[in-house]
Design a protein around this motif. Structure first.
Motif, mmCIF file in Angstrom:
data_model
loop_
_atom_site.group_PDB
_atom_site.id
_atom_site.type_symbol
_atom_site.label_atom_id
_atom_site.label_comp_id
_atom_site.label_asym_id
_atom_site.label_seq_id
_atom_site.Cartn_x
_atom_site.Cartn_y
_atom_site.Cartn_z
ATOM 1 N N TYR A 93 0.852 -1.199 0.000
ATOM 2 C CA TYR A 93 0.000 0.000 0.000
ATOM 3 C C TYR A 93 0.883 1.242 0.000
ATOM 4 O O TYR A 93 1.385 1.666 1.051
ATOM 5 C CB TYR A 93 -0.920 -0.012 1.220
ATOM 6 N N ASP A 94 1.055 1.825 -1.171
ATOM 7 C CA ASP A 94 1.954 2.970 -1.329
ATOM 8 C C ASP A 94 1.541 4.157 -0.466
ATOM 9 O O ASP A 94 2.380 4.909 0.024
ATOM 10 C CB ASP A 94 2.006 3.412 -2.799
ATOM 11 N N GLU A 95 0.234 4.365 -0.307
ATOM 12 C CA GLU A 95 -0.259 5.490 0.475
ATOM 13 C C GLU A 95 -0.706 5.067 1.868
ATOM 14 O O GLU A 95 -1.213 5.886 2.630
ATOM 15 C CB GLU A 95 -1.424 6.164 -0.258
ATOM 16 N N GLY A 96 -0.530 3.806 2.201
ATOM 17 C CA GLY A 96 -0.956 3.292 3.497
ATOM 18 C C GLY A 96 -2.301 2.601 3.398
ATOM 19 O O GLY A 96 -3.199 3.069 2.683
ATOM 20 N N LEU A 97 -2.456 1.504 4.105
ATOM 21 C CA LEU A 97 -3.706 0.755 4.111
ATOM 22 C C LEU A 97 -4.827 1.580 4.724
ATOM 23 O O LEU A 97 -4.691 2.108 5.827
ATOM 24 C CB LEU A 97 -3.523 -0.544 4.912
ATOM 25 N N VAL A 98 -5.950 1.719 4.016
ATOM 26 C CA VAL A 98 -7.121 2.413 4.560
ATOM 27 C C VAL A 98 -7.831 1.473 5.528
ATOM 28 O O VAL A 98 -8.268 0.388 5.150
ATOM 29 C CB VAL A 98 -8.083 2.840 3.438
ATOM 30 N N PHE A 99 -7.947 1.893 6.798
ATOM 31 C CA PHE A 99 -8.604 1.050 7.795
ATOM 32 C C PHE A 99 -10.005 1.538 8.125
ATOM 33 O O PHE A 99 -10.819 0.804 8.694
ATOM 34 C CB PHE A 99 -7.764 0.951 9.072
ATOM 35 N N ASP A 100 -10.332 2.775 7.757
ATOM 36 C CA ASP A 100 -11.678 3.295 8.004
ATOM 37 C C ASP A 100 -11.863 4.565 7.178
ATOM 38 O O ASP A 100 -10.906 5.304 6.941
ATOM 39 C CB ASP A 100 -11.876 3.599 9.487
ATOM 40 N N GLN A 101 -13.112 4.818 6.750
ATOM 41 C CA GLN A 101 -13.395 6.027 5.986
ATOM 42 C C GLN A 101 -14.896 6.287 5.974
ATOM 43 O O GLN A 101 -15.699 5.364 6.119
ATOM 44 C CB GLN A 101 -12.869 5.903 4.555
ATOM 45 N N SER A 102 -15.263 7.551 5.822
ATOM 46 C CA SER A 102 -16.681 7.921 5.761
ATOM 47 C C SER A 102 -17.111 8.246 4.328
ATOM 48 O O SER A 102 -18.283 8.543 4.102
ATOM 49 C CB SER A 102 -16.950 9.133 6.663
ATOM 50 N N TYR A 103 -16.194 8.208 3.384
ATOM 51 C CA TYR A 103 -16.514 8.492 1.988
ATOM 52 C C TYR A 103 -15.640 7.636 1.093
ATOM 53 O O TYR A 103 -14.631 7.077 1.532
ATOM 54 C CB TYR A 103 -16.310 9.979 1.671
ATOM 55 N N LEU A 104 -16.026 7.529 -0.161
ATOM 56 C CA LEU A 104 -15.270 6.739 -1.125
ATOM 57 C C LEU A 104 -14.665 7.641 -2.186
ATOM 58 O O LEU A 104 -15.069 8.805 -2.335
ATOM 59 C CB LEU A 104 -16.185 5.700 -1.795
ATOM 60 N N ASN A 105 -13.706 7.102 -2.909
ATOM 61 C CA ASN A 105 -13.079 7.819 -4.032
ATOM 62 C C ASN A 105 -12.393 9.100 -3.552
ATOM 63 O O ASN A 105 -12.051 9.240 -2.388
ATOM 64 C CB ASN A 105 -14.115 8.110 -5.123
ATOM 65 N N VAL A 106 -12.241 10.060 -4.447
ATOM 66 C CA VAL A 106 -11.550 11.313 -4.121
ATOM 67 C C VAL A 106 -12.464 12.203 -3.282
ATOM 68 O O VAL A 106 -13.663 12.297 -3.542
ATOM 69 C CB VAL A 106 -11.126 12.040 -5.416
ATOM 70 N N PHE A 107 -11.896 12.862 -2.275
ATOM 71 C CA PHE A 107 -12.710 13.725 -1.412
ATOM 72 C C PHE A 107 -13.304 14.891 -2.193
ATOM 73 O O PHE A 107 -12.629 15.525 -3.009
ATOM 74 C CB PHE A 107 -11.879 14.276 -0.255
ATOM 75 N N ASN A 108 -14.573 15.180 -1.898
ATOM 76 C CA ASN A 108 -15.264 16.313 -2.501
ATOM 77 C C ASN A 108 -16.264 16.833 -1.467
ATOM 78 O O ASN A 108 -17.078 16.071 -0.942
ATOM 79 C CB ASN A 108 -15.995 15.875 -3.780
ATOM 80 N N TRP A 109 -16.216 18.132 -1.180
ATOM 81 C CA TRP A 109 -17.120 18.710 -0.181
ATOM 82 C C TRP A 109 -18.587 18.490 -0.549
ATOM 83 O O TRP A 109 -19.444 18.385 0.330
ATOM 84 C CB TRP A 109 -16.863 20.211 -0.040
ATOM 85 N N ASP A 110 -18.883 18.454 -1.825
ATOM 86 C CA ASP A 110 -20.270 18.345 -2.272
ATOM 87 C C ASP A 110 -20.837 16.931 -2.172
ATOM 88 O O ASP A 110 -22.048 16.751 -2.062
ATOM 89 C CB ASP A 110 -20.402 18.826 -3.726
ATOM 90 N N THR A 111 -19.962 15.934 -2.243
ATOM 91 C CA THR A 111 -20.463 14.554 -2.299
ATOM 92 C C THR A 111 -20.028 13.680 -1.125
ATOM 93 O O THR A 111 -20.603 12.613 -0.911
ATOM 94 C CB THR A 111 -20.003 13.873 -3.602
ATOM 95 N N ALA A 112 -19.024 14.102 -0.376
ATOM 96 C CA ALA A 112 -18.553 13.289 0.755
ATOM 97 C C ALA A 112 -19.593 13.296 1.868
ATOM 98 O O ALA A 112 -20.122 14.353 2.235
ATOM 99 C CB ALA A 112 -17.225 13.833 1.267
ATOM 100 N N TYR A 113 -19.891 12.120 2.386
ATOM 101 C CA TYR A 113 -20.881 12.026 3.460
ATOM 102 C C TYR A 113 -20.154 11.980 4.801
ATOM 103 O O TYR A 113 -19.395 11.055 5.053
ATOM 104 C CB TYR A 113 -21.742 10.774 3.284
ATOM 105 N N PRO A 114 -20.391 12.946 5.678
ATOM 106 C CA PRO A 114 -19.649 13.002 6.940
ATOM 107 C C PRO A 114 -20.245 12.115 8.029
ATOM 108 O O PRO A 114 -21.389 11.665 7.935
ATOM 109 C CB PRO A 114 -19.750 14.475 7.315
ATOM 110 N N ALA A 115 -19.453 11.907 9.067
ATOM 111 C CA ALA A 115 -19.892 11.175 10.252
ATOM 112 C C ALA A 115 -19.956 12.141 11.423
ATOM 113 O O ALA A 115 -19.365 13.219 11.394
ATOM 114 C CB ALA A 115 -18.915 10.051 10.550
#
Length: 208
Positions: free
Chosen positions: A117-139
């Motif tokens: 994992y070049d950028e580090g293993l993702v262990f948790d996230q509240s959104y998918l793909n590239v971050f976008n203020w308009d489409t990212a769903y927050p927790a």
């Protein structure tokens, strides 16, 4: 007699050749698969590697140092008492959350980079793909490790930070779900909103 023996040998070779191929090909295939899927050693010397990465963060002049919020004011902080922040975006609001406030954030948590994992293993996230203020769903309403809390107490609405957290301000020598023990954490956090006890907000809806 010689011709008869030669004829028998040819027959044996003709009969054995397909069996040899059947035996050799799978062995070759297995070796190639083992090379492609080899993830052994992913977390070898994990504590040492995380200590080395922390030293790099501490010496990086491009990262902002923020002292652990729970540290006594008179204490002499060390490398492990800070989080190290890269400011990705700055919001217009001046107020910052209090420890008792509820925050609404979008986040993605990673481990330090490894060979797989070049950028580090993702262990948790509240959104998918590239971050976008308009489409990212927050927790909201979650319980965060000390390193994330330290950052949130300094963030403004509209801020997005890349937060580098020593394992001492995360889970320390304990593991948690798919996070190995002695893991530094890297959080990409965007602060959408916060409010005080007794206040409330409408249910969040994405803009698009």
């Amino acid at each position: 007699m010689t011709k008869s023996i030669e004829k028998v040998v040819r027959s044996l070779v003709k009969w054995l050749m397909p069996l040899c191929l059947l035996t050799v090909v799978p062995l070759i295939s297995c070796e190639e698969d083992d090379d492609d899927d080899d993830t052994s050693g992913e977390f070898d010397n994990w504590k040492q590697r995380n200590d080395e990465v922390l030293a790099q963060w501490a010496s990086d002049p491009t990262l902002k140092k923020i002292k652990n919020y729970a540290l006594n004011e008179n204490a002499n902080p060390g490398t492990t008492d800070y989080i190290y922040v890269k400011v990705l975006e700055e919001g217009p609001v001046n107020d910052t959350p209090l420890l008792t406030d509820t925050v609404r954030i979008a986040y993605r948590g990673r481990l330090i980079p490894t060979k797989t994992y070049d950028e580090g293993l993702v262990f948790d996230q509240s959104y998918l793909n590239v971050f976008n203020w308009d489409t990212a769903y927050p927790a909201q309403g979650a319980s965060w490790v000390a390193g994330v809390q330290t950052a949130l107490l300094q963030m403004h609405v509209g801020d997005r930070w890349l937060i580098h957290i020593p394992y001492q301000l995360a889970y320390g020598g304990s593991s948690s779900n798919n996070i190995p023990e002695y893991s530094n954490l890297i959080f990409d956090v965007a602060l959408f909103d916060f409010w005080h006890p007794g206040e409330s907000r409408p249910v969040f809806k994405v803009r698009k």
